[in-house]
Design a protein around this motif. Structure first.
Motif, PDB file in Angstrom:
ATOM      1  N   ALA A 180       0.829  -1.208   0.000  1.00 32.39           N
ATOM      2  CA  ALA A 180       0.000   0.000   0.000  1.00 32.39           C
ATOM      3  C   ALA A 180       0.857   1.249   0.000  1.00 32.39           C
ATOM      4  O   ALA A 180       0.530   2.246  -0.663  1.00 32.39           O
ATOM      5  CB  ALA A 180      -0.934  -0.015   1.216  1.00 32.39           C
ATOM      6  N   THR A 186       2.400   1.453  -3.759  1.00 32.65           N
ATOM      7  CA  THR A 186       1.505   1.710  -4.888  1.00 32.65           C
ATOM      8  C   THR A 186       0.544   2.868  -4.655  1.00 32.65           C
ATOM      9  O   THR A 186       0.013   3.426  -5.610  1.00 32.65           O
ATOM     10  CB  THR A 186       0.682   0.453  -5.201  1.00 32.65           C
ATOM     11  OG1 THR A 186      -0.146   0.133  -4.060  1.00 32.65           O
ATOM     12  CG2 THR A 186       1.599  -0.723  -5.507  1.00 32.65           C
ATOM     13  N   LYS A 187       0.263   3.182  -3.387  1.00 34.17           N
ATOM     14  CA  LYS A 187      -0.721   4.220  -3.026  1.00 34.17           C
ATOM     15  C   LYS A 187      -2.125   3.860  -3.512  1.00 34.17           C
ATOM     16  O   LYS A 187      -2.965   4.740  -3.710  1.00 34.17           O
ATOM     17  CB  LYS A 187      -0.307   5.582  -3.625  1.00 34.17           C
ATOM     18  CG  LYS A 187       1.069   6.068  -3.214  1.00 34.17           C
ATOM     19  CD  LYS A 187       1.163   6.348  -1.728  1.00 34.17           C
ATOM     20  CE  LYS A 187       2.444   7.073  -1.367  1.00 34.17           C
ATOM     21  NZ  LYS A 187       3.659   6.312  -1.688  1.00 34.17           N
ATOM     22  N   GLU A 188      -2.414   2.557  -3.678  1.00 31.45           N
ATOM     23  CA  GLU A 188      -3.732   2.115  -4.128  1.00 31.45           C
ATOM     24  C   GLU A 188      -4.605   1.770  -2.927  1.00 31.45           C
ATOM     25  O   GLU A 188      -4.151   1.131  -1.974  1.00 31.45           O
ATOM     26  CB  GLU A 188      -3.612   0.897  -5.053  1.00 31.45           C
ATOM     27  CG  GLU A 188      -2.995   1.215  -6.401  1.00 31.45           C
ATOM     28  CD  GLU A 188      -3.180   0.077  -7.381  1.00 31.45           C
ATOM     29  OE1 GLU A 188      -4.263  -0.548  -7.372  1.00 31.45           O
ATOM     30  OE2 GLU A 188      -2.251  -0.197  -8.152  1.00 31.45           O
ATOM     31  N   LYS A 189      -5.896   2.165  -3.012  1.00 34.62           N
ATOM     32  CA  LYS A 189      -6.814   1.947  -1.902  1.00 34.62           C
ATOM     33  C   LYS A 189      -7.154   0.476  -1.708  1.00 34.62           C
ATOM     34  O   LYS A 189      -7.572   0.082  -0.614  1.00 34.62           O
ATOM     35  CB  LYS A 189      -8.103   2.746  -2.130  1.00 34.62           C
ATOM     36  CG  LYS A 189      -7.916   4.252  -2.045  1.00 34.62           C
ATOM     37  CD  LYS A 189      -9.240   4.966  -2.220  1.00 34.62           C
ATOM     38  CE  LYS A 189      -9.063   6.482  -2.118  1.00 34.62           C
ATOM     39  NZ  LYS A 189     -10.354   7.190  -2.305  1.00 34.62           N
ATOM     40  N   VAL A 190      -7.001  -0.353  -2.738  1.00 35.88           N
ATOM     41  CA  VAL A 190      -7.379  -1.756  -2.624  1.00 35.88           C
ATOM     42  C   VAL A 190      -6.597  -2.440  -1.512  1.00 35.88           C
ATOM     43  O   VAL A 190      -7.129  -3.289  -0.788  1.00 35.88           O
ATOM     44  CB  VAL A 190      -7.182  -2.482  -3.973  1.00 35.88           C
ATOM     45  CG1 VAL A 190      -5.715  -2.502  -4.390  1.00 35.88           C
ATOM     46  CG2 VAL A 190      -7.740  -3.899  -3.905  1.00 35.88           C
ATOM     47  N   TYR A 191      -5.323  -2.084  -1.332  1.00 31.28           N
ATOM     48  CA  TYR A 191      -4.519  -2.708  -0.292  1.00 31.28           C
ATOM     49  C   TYR A 191      -4.963  -2.241   1.095  1.00 31.28           C
ATOM     50  O   TYR A 191      -4.952  -3.022   2.055  1.00 31.28           O
ATOM     51  CB  TYR A 191      -3.041  -2.395  -0.510  1.00 31.28           C
ATOM     52  CG  TYR A 191      -2.510  -2.927  -1.820  1.00 31.28           C
ATOM     53  CD1 TYR A 191      -2.293  -4.283  -2.007  1.00 31.28           C
ATOM     54  CD2 TYR A 191      -2.239  -2.067  -2.887  1.00 31.28           C
ATOM     55  CE1 TYR A 191      -1.812  -4.771  -3.206  1.00 31.28           C
ATOM     56  CE2 TYR A 191      -1.766  -2.551  -4.093  1.00 31.28           C
ATOM     57  CZ  TYR A 191      -1.554  -3.905  -4.249  1.00 31.28           C
ATOM     58  OH  TYR A 191      -1.088  -4.386  -5.437  1.00 31.28           O
ATOM     59  N   TYR A 233     -13.030  -2.301  -5.317  1.00 36.29           N
ATOM     60  CA  TYR A 233     -11.660  -1.962  -5.693  1.00 36.29           C
ATOM     61  C   TYR A 233     -10.914  -3.175  -6.253  1.00 36.29           C
ATOM     62  O   TYR A 233     -10.019  -3.026  -7.079  1.00 36.29           O
ATOM     63  CB  TYR A 233     -10.900  -1.419  -4.479  1.00 36.29           C
ATOM     64  CG  TYR A 233     -11.335  -0.032  -4.083  1.00 36.29           C
ATOM     65  CD1 TYR A 233     -10.833   1.097  -4.727  1.00 36.29           C
ATOM     66  CD2 TYR A 233     -12.242   0.165  -3.055  1.00 36.29           C
ATOM     67  CE1 TYR A 233     -11.220   2.378  -4.362  1.00 36.29           C
ATOM     68  CE2 TYR A 233     -12.638   1.439  -2.682  1.00 36.29           C
ATOM     69  CZ  TYR A 233     -12.122   2.538  -3.340  1.00 36.29           C
ATOM     70  OH  TYR A 233     -12.520   3.804  -2.980  1.00 36.29           O
ATOM     71  N   ARG A 270      -2.117  -8.656  -9.276  1.00 37.01           N
ATOM     72  CA  ARG A 270      -2.409  -7.257  -9.578  1.00 37.01           C
ATOM     73  C   ARG A 270      -1.134  -6.412  -9.475  1.00 37.01           C
ATOM     74  O   ARG A 270      -0.892  -5.541 -10.325  1.00 37.01           O
ATOM     75  CB  ARG A 270      -3.473  -6.742  -8.601  1.00 37.01           C
ATOM     76  CG  ARG A 270      -3.895  -5.296  -8.802  1.00 37.01           C
ATOM     77  CD  ARG A 270      -4.767  -4.855  -7.643  1.00 37.01           C
ATOM     78  NE  ARG A 270      -5.205  -3.486  -7.806  1.00 37.01           N
ATOM     79  CZ  ARG A 270      -6.367  -3.107  -8.301  1.00 37.01           C
ATOM     80  NH1 ARG A 270      -7.228  -4.027  -8.695  1.00 37.01           N
ATOM     81  NH2 ARG A 270      -6.690  -1.838  -8.414  1.00 37.01           N
ATOM     82  N   TYR A 314       0.879  -4.120 -12.195  1.00 40.51           N
ATOM     83  CA  TYR A 314       1.251  -2.727 -11.895  1.00 40.51           C
ATOM     84  C   TYR A 314       2.746  -2.507 -12.160  1.00 40.51           C
ATOM     85  O   TYR A 314       3.149  -1.486 -12.745  1.00 40.51           O
ATOM     86  CB  TYR A 314       0.910  -2.436 -10.429  1.00 40.51           C
ATOM     87  CG  TYR A 314       1.506  -1.164  -9.873  1.00 40.51           C
ATOM     88  CD1 TYR A 314       0.878   0.064 -10.051  1.00 40.51           C
ATOM     89  CD2 TYR A 314       2.699  -1.195  -9.143  1.00 40.51           C
ATOM     90  CE1 TYR A 314       1.425   1.227  -9.531  1.00 40.51           C
ATOM     91  CE2 TYR A 314       3.240  -0.042  -8.635  1.00 40.51           C
ATOM     92  CZ  TYR A 314       2.598   1.169  -8.812  1.00 40.51           C
ATOM     93  OH  TYR A 314       3.146   2.305  -8.297  1.00 40.51           O
TER      94      TYR A 314
END
Length: 396
Positions: free
Chosen positions: A194, A197-202, A256, A385, A389
């Protein structure tokens, strides 16, 4: 250790844990008798008089599962001492609001212990997940008042040597402890991704898995024993709150992870299901709300299995449709929720009184094993995923 090796290691440890069995099949020579107190007003003396009249029902097994009930129950124990080792009576499961434990003397019932989730954990005669009481070989009968009215009652009772119960408790605690370590490792690993990647899914993966595992710990009694032993108020609310929060976070996480629901009506259902879950969790966590002794509290407890059933059906429809449309992430998600969906469905029947698998692998490890398997397979999907990425970054 690379990411792939880490995931494979967790997966095989999980498979090894799910193959373990609970060895609690020793013969119990003691006799047990039950009486349902629908009025909830019987005194110990009146209950004992009813037993002497023959109103109690003899139990042919070591468990009783009436499901959701508004009654109290009286349990008479007639121990048969066939060993010189110290014996304990174990009454389960770990979530019983009140237990008044009496010894029968020449003067009638005499109160020995008062315990239950409405008391601090230190009130238990032994620091065990279930309720264990030492037995005196000179006593012919014991009487216990079981209060879990307005909730689902799953009652187990058995007499065994103290060493046997301690060994089995250590086996269960060790297994759940290893599972907890695996969950923590996966959460730390996802937190690292997280940050990258700064992705909310994590982030939602971390919240969803953490809330779900807190429900598992509270459901098995580990939360009350290790995390909040001095808070009966939190012990009363932990299971429904974490179950409802897990449902809400799961519905957000799947958007997400695999995208929104394929049908408009299904999106409306899942949205309102998430709202209802959060609202009920907030109500349950509000000071002054009575979840135990009131009629609204009874219906509050009964509606949770209904929400779980709606959640499972909506989730399966969403994932099957997405897989049909070629969504690979949905394949990972369906594979991950299959074990926990099976175990959760069995738990719904168990808490409703339709099935009784008390003392079995399913009761001790079912939800824990299913949840760890789900977290592991979701980790595979998130690794897939993340690799996509990384490849996109390399191409840029």
């Amino acid at each position: 250790m690379t990411e792939r090796k880490f995931i494979v290691f967790i997966f095989f440890v999980c498979l090894a844990l799910t193959s373990c069995r609970n060895t609690s099949d020793e013969r119990d020579p003691s006799m047990y008798y039950l009486l349902e107190d629908k009025s909830g007003r019987l005194s110990a003396e009146q209950a004992w008089a009813r037993f002497l009249k023959g109103d109690f029902e003899i139990q042919t097994g070591n468990s009783f599962n009436p499901g959701f009930t508004t009654s109290l129950y009286w349990l008479v124990i007639e121990p048969e001492i066939t060993t010189s080792h110290p014996l304990l009576l174990e009454i389960g499961t770990s979530q019983i609001n009140k237990i008044d434990f009496f010894v029968l003397s020449d003067h009638g019932p005499e109160l020995l212990y008062q315990s239950g989730d409405n008391h601090s954990f230190a009130s238990r005669p032994r620091p065990s997940l279930n309720f264990t009481f030492p037995l005196d070989r000179s006593v012919g009968h014991y009487l216990a008042k079981i209060d879990k009215s307005n909730e689902s009652l799953q009652l187990t009772f058995r007499t065994a040597p103290e060493a046997t119960l301690i060994n089995q408790s250590m086996e269960i605690s060790t297994t759940i402890g290893i599972m907890t370590g695996m969950i923590v490792l996966m959460l730390v690993f996802r937190f690292y991704l997280a940050l990258i990647t700064k992705e909310k899914v994590y982030l939602f993966y971390i919240l969803y898995v953490a809330a779900g595992w807190l429900y598992v710990l509270s459901n098995e009694g580990f939360g009350y024993k290790f995390l909040w032993p001095d808070s009966p108020w939190l012990a009363e609310r932990a299971r429904p709150v974490f179950a409802l929060v897990t449902i809400g976070l799961s519905l957000t996480f799947i958007e997400y992870y695999a995208g929104k629901a394929p049908y408009r009506w299904l999106r409306i259902v899942t949205r309102w299901l998430a709202y209802a879950s959060y609202l009920l969790a907030l109500i349950a966590f509000t000071p002054g709300v009575d979840l135990k002794t009131s009629a609204p509290g009874y219906y509050f407890q009964a509606v949770i299995p209904i929400l779980v059933t709606i959640y499972i059906v909506a989730l399966l429809i969403t994932l099957v449709r997405k897989i049909y449309n070629g969504n690979r992430m949905a394949i990972f998600y369906l594979s991950s929720v299959a074990p926990i969906a099976v175990f959760s469905t069995l738990q719904v029947f168990y808490y409703s009184g339709g099935l009784d698998f008390s003392g079995s692998f399913l009761q001790h490890y079912g939800q824990g094993s299913g949840y760890v398997l789900e977290a592991v397979i979701l980790t595979f999907g998130l690794a897939y995923r993340f690799n996509n990425y990384r490849r996109e970054k390399e191409q840029l």
